[in-house]
Design a protein around this motif. Structure first.
Motif, PDB file in Angstrom:
ATOM      1  N   ALA A 180       0.829  -1.210   0.000  1.00 37.69           N
ATOM      2  CA  ALA A 180       0.000   0.000   0.000  1.00 37.69           C
ATOM      3  C   ALA A 180       0.861   1.256   0.000  1.00 37.69           C
ATOM      4  N   ARG A 181       1.953   1.213   0.727  1.00 39.88           N
ATOM      5  CA  ARG A 181       2.837   2.389   0.781  1.00 39.88           C
ATOM      6  C   ARG A 181       3.425   2.701  -0.584  1.00 39.88           C
ATOM      7  N   LEU A 182       3.772   1.681  -1.339  1.00 39.57           N
ATOM      8  CA  LEU A 182       4.308   1.904  -2.683  1.00 39.57           C
ATOM      9  C   LEU A 182       3.265   2.521  -3.605  1.00 39.57           C
ATOM     10  N   TRP A 183       2.007   2.067  -3.506  1.00 42.08           N
ATOM     11  CA  TRP A 183       0.948   2.657  -4.324  1.00 42.08           C
ATOM     12  C   TRP A 183       0.692   4.113  -3.918  1.00 42.08           C
ATOM     13  N   SER A 184       0.780   4.401  -2.637  1.00 40.46           N
ATOM     14  CA  SER A 184       0.627   5.793  -2.196  1.00 40.46           C
ATOM     15  C   SER A 184       1.710   6.672  -2.804  1.00 40.46           C
ATOM     16  N   TYR A 185       2.918   6.150  -2.846  1.00 39.37           N
ATOM     17  CA  TYR A 185       4.027   6.879  -3.455  1.00 39.37           C
ATOM     18  C   TYR A 185       3.743   7.159  -4.935  1.00 39.37           C
ATOM     19  N   LEU A 186       3.323   6.141  -5.657  1.00 39.13           N
ATOM     20  CA  LEU A 186       3.089   6.297  -7.093  1.00 39.13           C
ATOM     21  C   LEU A 186       1.954   7.283  -7.376  1.00 39.13           C
ATOM     22  N   LEU A 187       0.981   7.348  -6.472  1.00 36.02           N
ATOM     23  CA  LEU A 187      -0.158   8.251  -6.654  1.00 36.02           C
ATOM     24  C   LEU A 187       0.116   9.661  -6.158  1.00 36.02           C
ATOM     25  N   ASP A 188       1.325   9.905  -5.710  1.00 37.26           N
ATOM     26  CA  ASP A 188       1.641  11.228  -5.179  1.00 37.26           C
ATOM     27  C   ASP A 188       2.865  11.845  -5.839  1.00 37.26           C
ATOM     28  N   LEU A 189       3.192  11.389  -7.035  1.00 37.60           N
ATOM     29  CA  LEU A 189       4.323  11.976  -7.755  1.00 37.60           C
ATOM     30  C   LEU A 189       3.923  13.325  -8.321  1.00 37.60           C
ATOM     31  N   ASP A 190       4.769  14.317  -8.147  1.00 35.37           N
ATOM     32  CA  ASP A 190       4.463  15.673  -8.596  1.00 35.37           C
ATOM     33  C   ASP A 190       4.267  15.750 -10.109  1.00 35.37           C
ATOM     34  N   LEU A 191       3.456  16.681 -10.520  1.00 32.84           N
ATOM     35  CA  LEU A 191       3.236  17.030 -11.932  1.00 32.84           C
ATOM     36  C   LEU A 191       2.568  15.906 -12.722  1.00 32.84           C
ATOM     37  N   THR A 192       1.870  15.019 -12.017  1.00 33.28           N
ATOM     38  CA  THR A 192       1.176  13.929 -12.702  1.00 33.28           C
ATOM     39  C   THR A 192      -0.310  13.976 -12.364  1.00 33.28           C
ATOM     40  N   SER A 193      -1.110  13.362 -13.242  1.00 39.28           N
ATOM     41  CA  SER A 193      -2.557  13.351 -13.036  1.00 39.28           C
ATOM     42  C   SER A 193      -3.141  11.953 -12.941  1.00 39.28           C
ATOM     43  N   LYS A 194      -2.388  10.936 -13.372  1.00 39.68           N
ATOM     44  CA  LYS A 194      -2.917   9.574 -13.289  1.00 39.68           C
ATOM     45  C   LYS A 194      -1.788   8.560 -13.293  1.00 39.68           C
ATOM     46  N   VAL A 195      -2.123   7.384 -12.799  1.00 37.98           N
ATOM     47  CA  VAL A 195      -1.205   6.257 -12.755  1.00 37.98           C
ATOM     48  C   VAL A 195      -1.832   5.119 -13.545  1.00 37.98           C
ATOM     49  N   THR A 196      -1.077   4.507 -14.432  1.00 39.60           N
ATOM     50  CA  THR A 196      -1.582   3.392 -15.226  1.00 39.60           C
ATOM     51  C   THR A 196      -0.685   2.178 -15.031  1.00 39.60           C
ATOM     52  N   VAL A 197      -1.287   1.006 -15.088  1.00 38.52           N
ATOM     53  CA  VAL A 197      -0.531  -0.239 -15.045  1.00 38.52           C
ATOM     54  C   VAL A 197      -1.234  -1.220 -15.968  1.00 38.52           C
ATOM     55  N   ARG A 198      -0.461  -1.948 -16.757  1.00 39.93           N
ATOM     56  CA  ARG A 198      -1.036  -2.804 -17.792  1.00 39.93           C
ATOM     57  C   ARG A 198      -1.262  -4.236 -17.347  1.00 39.93           C
ATOM     58  N   SER A 199      -0.632  -4.648 -16.250  1.00 41.96           N
ATOM     59  CA  SER A 199      -0.803  -6.043 -15.863  1.00 41.96           C
ATOM     60  C   SER A 199      -0.659  -6.204 -14.364  1.00 41.96           C
ATOM     61  N   ARG A 200      -1.799  -6.480 -13.724  1.00 46.28           N
ATOM     62  CA  ARG A 200      -1.829  -6.875 -12.323  1.00 46.28           C
ATOM     63  C   ARG A 200      -2.797  -8.048 -12.193  1.00 46.28           C
ATOM     64  N   PRO A 201      -2.707  -8.820 -11.106  1.00 47.09           N
ATOM     65  CA  PRO A 201      -3.654  -9.916 -10.922  1.00 47.09           C
ATOM     66  C   PRO A 201      -5.087  -9.407 -10.849  1.00 47.09           C
ATOM     67  N   SER A 202      -6.024 -10.240 -11.225  1.00 47.67           N
ATOM     68  CA  SER A 202      -7.429  -9.821 -11.217  1.00 47.67           C
ATOM     69  C   SER A 202      -7.955  -9.581  -9.814  1.00 47.67           C
ATOM     70  N   ASP A 203      -7.263 -10.103  -8.799  1.00 47.79           N
ATOM     71  CA  ASP A 203      -7.666  -9.872  -7.409  1.00 47.79           C
ATOM     72  C   ASP A 203      -6.655  -8.998  -6.678  1.00 47.79           C
ATOM     73  N   ASP A 204      -5.987  -8.124  -7.421  1.00 45.58           N
ATOM     74  CA  ASP A 204      -4.919  -7.316  -6.823  1.00 45.58           C
ATOM     75  C   ASP A 204      -5.417  -6.535  -5.608  1.00 45.58           C
ATOM     76  N   PRO A 205      -4.630  -6.462  -4.533  1.00 50.52           N
ATOM     77  CA  PRO A 205      -5.053  -5.748  -3.328  1.00 50.52           C
ATOM     78  C   PRO A 205      -5.396  -4.282  -3.559  1.00 50.52           C
ATOM     79  N   VAL A 206      -4.861  -3.672  -4.606  1.00 49.61           N
ATOM     80  CA  VAL A 206      -5.142  -2.252  -4.820  1.00 49.61           C
ATOM     81  C   VAL A 206      -6.638  -2.002  -4.996  1.00 49.61           C
ATOM     82  N   LEU A 207      -7.380  -2.998  -5.457  1.00 46.37           N
ATOM     83  CA  LEU A 207      -8.824  -2.846  -5.609  1.00 46.37           C
ATOM     84  C   LEU A 207      -9.508  -2.603  -4.268  1.00 46.37           C
ATOM     85  N   HIS A 208      -8.913  -3.116  -3.199  1.00 48.56           N
ATOM     86  CA  HIS A 208      -9.498  -2.992  -1.867  1.00 48.56           C
ATOM     87  C   HIS A 208      -8.876  -1.856  -1.062  1.00 48.56           C
ATOM     88  N   LEU A 209      -7.779  -1.314  -1.560  1.00 48.02           N
ATOM     89  CA  LEU A 209      -7.061  -0.284  -0.824  1.00 48.02           C
ATOM     90  C   LEU A 209      -7.489   1.133  -1.193  1.00 48.02           C
TER      91      LEU A 209
END
Length: 418
Positions: A261-290
């Motif tokens: 979760a801490r790594l996802w928080s980091y990626l979602l807080d990078l300056d000068l950005t508006s979105k984060v994209t990823v092309r391949s995660r498991p279908s039950d990835d924890p980020v869906l619940h976080l």
């Protein structure tokens, strides 16, 4: 025997033919030449002794190959698997049975080797491979997360510090962490020698306006142990409202839920950005619940790994089962008829091993080898396939028993292509 189809033949590739063979495959996939760094990597990874050339007379007009992988299966075992790849035919020689000839020779060769009970592939066009007995065994999820519209809940866990590192210098430690994760999720591939370089592939000509690959490490604040990492690139963009850059994530892995979760928080807080994209995660990835607001993210499920049981008995004995079962499967396999017949699959449940032998006993379930491939890694249930009319229950109760035993606690997932 070398198959012959409409004047075409399939034969082993000679090492000195690799450049021409690979260029023909590039043409089959549209003609664009790969960057030198990419081609050099695939040249080094190619197992020439497992590569085949499709020929019209003496001219190479297509081909395919196989990689010697080890793949996690339900129960935690990591077993040999043939990774089918580099399959293509020149547009001038399509619709002449070339692919059928290639698949025939390749599956015969895999069976003759006697090392791999399962073959796997990723499909550029999913409808193609079902007729050769491949079933969709994993899904991958693409996700877009809007910066500023969602936050990530971080559960309690160890104190960590984040540190940017050179991706190549951090690779050994990241690979050690990755190796610990492989047995935990079916479909993950053990990284064989040379394959660790794939995660670093970052040819400037293929970046599409994104930065060079970056790597952030999450280390234990007390002793410096690596607990997680993320690799990503950033594309700087601006509109009338200001910065609207994009973060493209390649990998996010962690040993602890809070670190993830801490790594996802980091990626979602990078300056000068508006979105984060990823092309391949498991279908039950924890980020869906976080995430704080799941409506704000854009998940999409796509096919991932296609699975083909080359040796039904050996393949079913290699994986584990979540519940005890004793079921007779009547399998049809038109392309590999040695698999056709009735098989009694028995297991005492988790950690108890399994037995799969031919039997003359009446069938409990009837299904094609393609559906068995779809269910093999535990992500697609036999019950779901039955509701689609693809599995027939003969003995009442057998479907529920087998479906629950085949299922995996974690959705299977292929971490990278090949």
């Amino acid at each position: 025997m070398t198959p012959q189809h409409a004047g075409l033949s399939v034969r082993p590739l000679a090492a000195e033919e690799w450049e021409h063979w690979y260029r023909q495959l590039e043409i089959a996939f549209g003609g664009a030449e790969e960057e030198p760094e990419e081609k050099a990597l695939w040249r080094g990874l190619t197992e020439v002794e497992r590569s085949l050339a499709i020929c019209a007379g003496e001219e190479v007009v297509g081909g395919g190959g196989a990689f010697s992988f080890r793949m996690a299966v339900p129960g935690g075992a990591v077993v040999p698997a043939a990774g089918v790849a580099m399959v293509g035919v020149l547009p001038t020689h399509r619709r002449r049975g070339a692919l059928t000839a290639l698949m025939r020779r390749q599956l015969d060769d895999i069976r003759a080797r006697g090392e791999e009970a399962v073959a796997v592939l990723t499909a550029s066009e999913p409808p193609i491979y079902g007729r050769f007995g491949y079933g969709a065994g994993t899904r991958r999820m693409t996700v877009t997360l809007p910066r500023g519209r969602v936050t990530v809940h971080t559960p309690a866990g160890p104190a960590v510090r984040l540190r940017l590192a050179d991706p190549a210098e951090a690779l050994p430690a990241c690979e050690e962490l990755y190796a610990q994760l492989v047995p935990l999720r079916p479909g993950m591939l053990e990284r064989r020698p040379g394959w660790e370089q794939l995660v670093l592939l970052d040819a400037p000509g293929s970046r599409g306006g994104f930065s060079a690959l970056q790597c952030v490490l999450a280390e234990d604040a007390a002793d410096g142990r690596l607990l997680g990492y993320a690799r990503y690139a950033v594309k700087s963009e601006w509109d009338d409202a200001g910065p609207s850059g994009v973060v493209r994530v390649r990998d996010v892995e962690a040993l602890d839920p809070s670190v993830y979760a801490r790594l996802w928080s980091y990626l979602l807080d990078l300056d000068l950005t508006s979105k984060v994209t990823v092309r391949s995660r498991p279908s039950d990835d924890p980020v869906l619940h976080l995430v704080s607001d799941p409506r704000r993210i854009e998940p999409k499920l796509l096919d991932g790994l296609f699975v083909r049981l080359v040796d039904v008995a050996a393949a079913l004995e290699q994986r584990g089962y979540g519940d005890p079962l004793d079921v007779v499967l009547e399998v049809t396999d038109a392309f590999c008829p040695w698999n056709t017949g009735r098989w009694r699959l028995s297991s005492g449940g988790p950690g108890k091993g399994a037995s799969c032998v031919r039997t003359a006993d009446p069938a409990d379930l009837r299904l094609d080898v393609r559906e068995l491939g779809s269910a093999y890694l535990g992500g697609t249930t036999l019950a779901a396939l039955a509701r689609a009319g693809l599995v027939e229950e003969v003995r009442a109760g057998a479907l529920r028993e087998a479906s629950r035993a085949f299922a995996s606690d974690l959705a299977p997932w292929l971490p990278h292509g090949f």
